[in-house]
Motif scaffolding. Structure first.
Motif, PDB file in Angstrom:
ATOM      1  N   GLU A  78       0.828  -1.211   0.000  1.00  0.00           N
ATOM      2  CA  GLU A  78       0.000   0.000   0.000  1.00  0.00           C
ATOM      3  C   GLU A  78       0.863   1.262   0.000  1.00  0.00           C
ATOM      4  O   GLU A  78       0.573   2.219  -0.711  1.00  0.00           O
ATOM      5  CB  GLU A  78      -0.944  -0.014   1.208  1.00  0.00           C
ATOM      6  CG  GLU A  78      -2.055  -1.033   1.109  1.00  0.00           C
ATOM      7  CD  GLU A  78      -2.882  -0.847  -0.154  1.00  0.00           C
ATOM      8  OE1 GLU A  78      -3.313   0.294  -0.422  1.00  0.00           O
ATOM      9  OE2 GLU A  78      -3.076  -1.848  -0.869  1.00  0.00           O
ATOM     10  N   LEU A  79       1.920   1.249   0.796  1.00  0.00           N
ATOM     11  CA  LEU A  79       2.803   2.418   0.850  1.00  0.00           C
ATOM     12  C   LEU A  79       3.523   2.601  -0.479  1.00  0.00           C
ATOM     13  O   LEU A  79       3.728   3.735  -0.933  1.00  0.00           O
ATOM     14  CB  LEU A  79       3.800   2.243   1.995  1.00  0.00           C
ATOM     15  CG  LEU A  79       4.640   3.446   2.410  1.00  0.00           C
ATOM     16  CD1 LEU A  79       3.765   4.649   2.738  1.00  0.00           C
ATOM     17  CD2 LEU A  79       5.509   3.087   3.617  1.00  0.00           C
ATOM     18  N   ALA A  80       3.904   1.510  -1.106  1.00  0.00           N
ATOM     19  CA  ALA A  80       4.593   1.580  -2.401  1.00  0.00           C
ATOM     20  C   ALA A  80       3.708   2.237  -3.458  1.00  0.00           C
ATOM     21  O   ALA A  80       4.203   2.962  -4.328  1.00  0.00           O
ATOM     22  CB  ALA A  80       5.004   0.183  -2.845  1.00  0.00           C
ATOM     23  N   LYS A  81       2.401   1.995  -3.384  1.00  0.00           N
ATOM     24  CA  LYS A  81       1.474   2.624  -4.343  1.00  0.00           C
ATOM     25  C   LYS A  81       1.475   4.137  -4.184  1.00  0.00           C
ATOM     26  O   LYS A  81       1.370   4.874  -5.171  1.00  0.00           O
ATOM     27  CB  LYS A  81       0.062   2.071  -4.136  1.00  0.00           C
ATOM     28  CG  LYS A  81      -0.108   0.617  -4.543  1.00  0.00           C
ATOM     29  CD  LYS A  81      -1.520   0.150  -4.205  1.00  0.00           C
ATOM     30  CE  LYS A  81      -1.708  -1.326  -4.540  1.00  0.00           C
ATOM     31  NZ  LYS A  81      -3.060  -1.820  -4.144  1.00  0.00           N
ATOM     32  N   GLN A  82       1.603   4.610  -2.946  1.00  0.00           N
ATOM     33  CA  GLN A  82       1.577   6.057  -2.700  1.00  0.00           C
ATOM     34  C   GLN A  82       2.772   6.766  -3.326  1.00  0.00           C
ATOM     35  O   GLN A  82       2.662   7.906  -3.774  1.00  0.00           O
ATOM     36  CB  GLN A  82       1.577   6.340  -1.198  1.00  0.00           C
ATOM     37  CG  GLN A  82       0.343   5.909  -0.446  1.00  0.00           C
ATOM     38  CD  GLN A  82       0.452   6.287   1.023  1.00  0.00           C
ATOM     39  OE1 GLN A  82       0.915   7.384   1.374  1.00  0.00           O
ATOM     40  NE2 GLN A  82       0.036   5.389   1.904  1.00  0.00           N
ATOM     41  N   ARG A  97       5.127  14.050  -5.634  1.00  0.00           N
ATOM     42  CA  ARG A  97       4.582  15.158  -6.411  1.00  0.00           C
ATOM     43  C   ARG A  97       4.202  14.676  -7.811  1.00  0.00           C
ATOM     44  O   ARG A  97       4.771  13.695  -8.316  1.00  0.00           O
ATOM     45  CB  ARG A  97       5.594  16.297  -6.517  1.00  0.00           C
ATOM     46  CG  ARG A  97       5.979  16.926  -5.186  1.00  0.00           C
ATOM     47  CD  ARG A  97       6.710  18.261  -5.423  1.00  0.00           C
ATOM     48  NE  ARG A  97       7.800  18.104  -6.374  1.00  0.00           N
ATOM     49  CZ  ARG A  97       9.078  17.911  -6.030  1.00  0.00           C
ATOM     50  NH1 ARG A  97       9.408  17.820  -4.743  1.00  0.00           N
ATOM     51  NH2 ARG A  97      10.017  17.782  -6.945  1.00  0.00           N
ATOM     52  N   PRO A  98       3.267  15.365  -8.464  1.00  0.00           N
ATOM     53  CA  PRO A  98       2.864  14.949  -9.817  1.00  0.00           C
ATOM     54  C   PRO A  98       4.014  14.901 -10.817  1.00  0.00           C
ATOM     55  O   PRO A  98       3.982  14.114 -11.765  1.00  0.00           O
ATOM     56  CB  PRO A  98       1.831  16.020 -10.216  1.00  0.00           C
ATOM     57  CG  PRO A  98       1.301  16.533  -8.913  1.00  0.00           C
ATOM     58  CD  PRO A  98       2.449  16.486  -7.966  1.00  0.00           C
ATOM     59  N   ASP A  99       5.034  15.745 -10.613  1.00  0.00           N
ATOM     60  CA  ASP A  99       6.151  15.784 -11.560  1.00  0.00           C
ATOM     61  C   ASP A  99       7.230  14.746 -11.244  1.00  0.00           C
ATOM     62  O   ASP A  99       8.236  14.659 -11.944  1.00  0.00           O
ATOM     63  CB  ASP A  99       6.783  17.182 -11.579  1.00  0.00           C
ATOM     64  CG  ASP A  99       7.346  17.592 -10.222  1.00  0.00           C
ATOM     65  OD1 ASP A  99       6.801  17.148  -9.197  1.00  0.00           O
ATOM     66  OD2 ASP A  99       8.327  18.353 -10.196  1.00  0.00           O
ATOM     67  N   GLN A 100       7.032  13.950 -10.197  1.00  0.00           N
ATOM     68  CA  GLN A 100       8.018  12.952  -9.816  1.00  0.00           C
ATOM     69  C   GLN A 100       7.627  11.577 -10.345  1.00  0.00           C
ATOM     70  O   GLN A 100       6.465  11.175 -10.265  1.00  0.00           O
ATOM     71  CB  GLN A 100       8.147  12.861  -8.290  1.00  0.00           C
ATOM     72  CG  GLN A 100       8.805  14.040  -7.623  1.00  0.00           C
ATOM     73  CD  GLN A 100       8.855  13.855  -6.110  1.00  0.00           C
ATOM     74  OE1 GLN A 100       7.858  13.522  -5.477  1.00  0.00           O
ATOM     75  NE2 GLN A 100      10.027  14.066  -5.529  1.00  0.00           N
ATOM     76  N   GLU A 101       8.612  10.874 -10.889  1.00  0.00           N
ATOM     77  CA  GLU A 101       8.361   9.491 -11.286  1.00  0.00           C
ATOM     78  C   GLU A 101       8.256   8.604 -10.056  1.00  0.00           C
ATOM     79  O   GLU A 101       7.426   7.692  -9.990  1.00  0.00           O
ATOM     80  CB  GLU A 101       9.487   8.986 -12.193  1.00  0.00           C
ATOM     81  CG  GLU A 101       9.289   7.551 -12.655  1.00  0.00           C
ATOM     82  CD  GLU A 101      10.372   7.087 -13.613  1.00  0.00           C
ATOM     83  OE1 GLU A 101      10.529   5.874 -13.760  1.00  0.00           O
ATOM     84  OE2 GLU A 101      11.066   7.953 -14.193  1.00  0.00           O
ATOM     85  N   GLU A 102       9.125   8.872  -9.078  1.00  0.00           N
ATOM     86  CA  GLU A 102       9.129   8.112  -7.827  1.00  0.00           C
ATOM     87  C   GLU A 102       9.140   9.079  -6.670  1.00  0.00           C
ATOM     88  O   GLU A 102       9.875  10.066  -6.681  1.00  0.00           O
ATOM     89  CB  GLU A 102      10.355   7.193  -7.766  1.00  0.00           C
ATOM     90  CG  GLU A 102      10.379   6.272  -6.569  1.00  0.00           C
ATOM     91  CD  GLU A 102      11.554   5.298  -6.619  1.00  0.00           C
ATOM     92  OE1 GLU A 102      12.369   5.311  -5.653  1.00  0.00           O
ATOM     93  OE2 GLU A 102      11.670   4.548  -7.599  1.00  0.00           O
ATOM     94  N   GLY A 103       8.319   8.834  -5.676  1.00  0.00           N
ATOM     95  CA  GLY A 103       8.226   9.728  -4.530  1.00  0.00           C
ATOM     96  C   GLY A 103       9.311   9.467  -3.498  1.00  0.00           C
ATOM     97  O   GLY A 103      10.302   8.782  -3.765  1.00  0.00           O
ATOM     98  N   VAL A 104       9.079  10.010  -2.315  1.00  0.00           N
ATOM     99  CA  VAL A 104      10.083   9.911  -1.261  1.00  0.00           C
ATOM    100  C   VAL A 104       9.446   9.410   0.028  1.00  0.00           C
ATOM    101  O   VAL A 104       8.296   9.748   0.352  1.00  0.00           O
ATOM    102  CB  VAL A 104      10.770  11.285  -1.024  1.00  0.00           C
ATOM    103  CG1 VAL A 104       9.771  12.332  -0.559  1.00  0.00           C
ATOM    104  CG2 VAL A 104      11.915  11.169  -0.025  1.00  0.00           C
ATOM    105  N   LEU A 105      10.192   8.589   0.729  1.00  0.00           N
ATOM    106  CA  LEU A 105       9.821   8.155   2.070  1.00  0.00           C
ATOM    107  C   LEU A 105      10.850   8.703   3.040  1.00  0.00           C
ATOM    108  O   LEU A 105      12.035   8.385   2.938  1.00  0.00           O
ATOM    109  CB  LEU A 105       9.798   6.624   2.163  1.00  0.00           C
ATOM    110  CG  LEU A 105       8.671   5.883   1.441  1.00  0.00           C
ATOM    111  CD1 LEU A 105       8.903   4.381   1.529  1.00  0.00           C
ATOM    112  CD2 LEU A 105       7.314   6.250   2.026  1.00  0.00           C
TER     113      LEU A 105
END
Length: 263
Positions: free
Chosen positions: A77-81, A105-113
């Motif tokens: 679930e977290l990976a989907k976010q 963010r919408p402009d990011q391919e991969e987010g941050v944890l």
């Protein structure tokens, strides 16, 4: 080496060239000794070595293979976010006390944890990293006990060279409210993490009340000038500083939760 607050009018630093690629079970201390001797170099009284954690982690076997990981429902679930591999997220969770922020963010391919590591560091991905891994699919973790690793390395080097030394184990962290990354101290041997200067005076004779330079982090950050990721230079030697030898811990650099104004 002084027993008071550090002082120096001159500092030199050099990277140790010619170290091998490290694998689990390799003797890092002996490799440093052998490489110094092959370069006709030695360590001197008061030298401080800053060592990138990845070579420590590799020799201690602190690596995992994504192929061996089965993600939990929480990781999926977290990976989907954040659009990350759920297996990597599972490893991040295994290294974390808590996830501080998950954002994409919408402009990011991969987010941050942003997570609080088991050792208390707040950093991206709980310091789980793929850079300088031996092959795709390998993740490098922090050493299980970076302070103990630093102390063991330092004792071996001091015994061989017959002088007092310091060791800092470093990793690269981002910083709140600042762009870019810098090296920070995650393991210490003999080197003070923080220099408490309350009671000293400034250049104009005014008393200092709260000044406390982060000596361990300053050394780690400076090492980044020579510790390029593409240079295979994980060991930097600092020479010329006068500093108090202490029973130190990297935890000395972590702000207590009750002092965190943004928690």
């Amino acid at each position: 080496m002084s027993n008071s607050i550090f002082s120096s009018s001159e500092l030199s630093m050099f990277r140790l060239a010619g170290l091998p690629d490290f694998q689990a079970g390799d003797d890092l201390a002996q490799s440093i000794i052998a490489t110094l001797e092959a370069n006709k170099q030695s360590l001197q009284q008061g030298d401080i070595l800053v060592i990138a954690h990845k070579v420590v982690s590799k020799t201690e076997g602190a690596c995992v293979e994504l192929a061996d990981i089965t993600p939990s429902e929480e990781a999926i679930e977290l990976a989907k976010q954040v659009n990350k591999d759920p297996r990597k997220v599972q490893v991040i969770l295994s290294q974390s006390k808590r996830v501080v922020r998950a954002m994409k963010r919408p402009d990011q391919e991969e987010g941050v944890l942003i997570a609080e590591h088991k050792k208390g560091y707040i950093c991206a991905n709980a310091a789980v990293d793929e850079s300088n891994a031996d092959h795709p699919g390998q993740l490098i973790l922090l050493p299980e006990d970076p302070d103990s690793s630093a102390q063991t390395l330092c004792a071996r080097l001091e015994a061989h060279f017959g002088c007092d030394l310091g060791v800092v184990i470093s990793d690269t962290f981002g910083r709140p409210w600042r762009l870019g990354q810098t090296n920070v101290a995650i393991g210490l041997a003999n080197v003070p993490g923080v220099m408490h200067m309350a009671g000293e005076v400034d250049a104009f004779g005014r008393p200092l009340s709260v000044t406390a330079p982060a000596f361990g982090d300053e050394l780690a950050a400076a090492s980044g000038l020579l510790m390029e990721k593409s240079a295979k230079a994980p060991v930097i030697v600092f020479r010329g500083l006068s500093w108090p030898k202490t029973d130190s811990s990297s935890r000395d650099l972590i702000r207590a939760h009750n002092e965190d104004l943004f928690r």
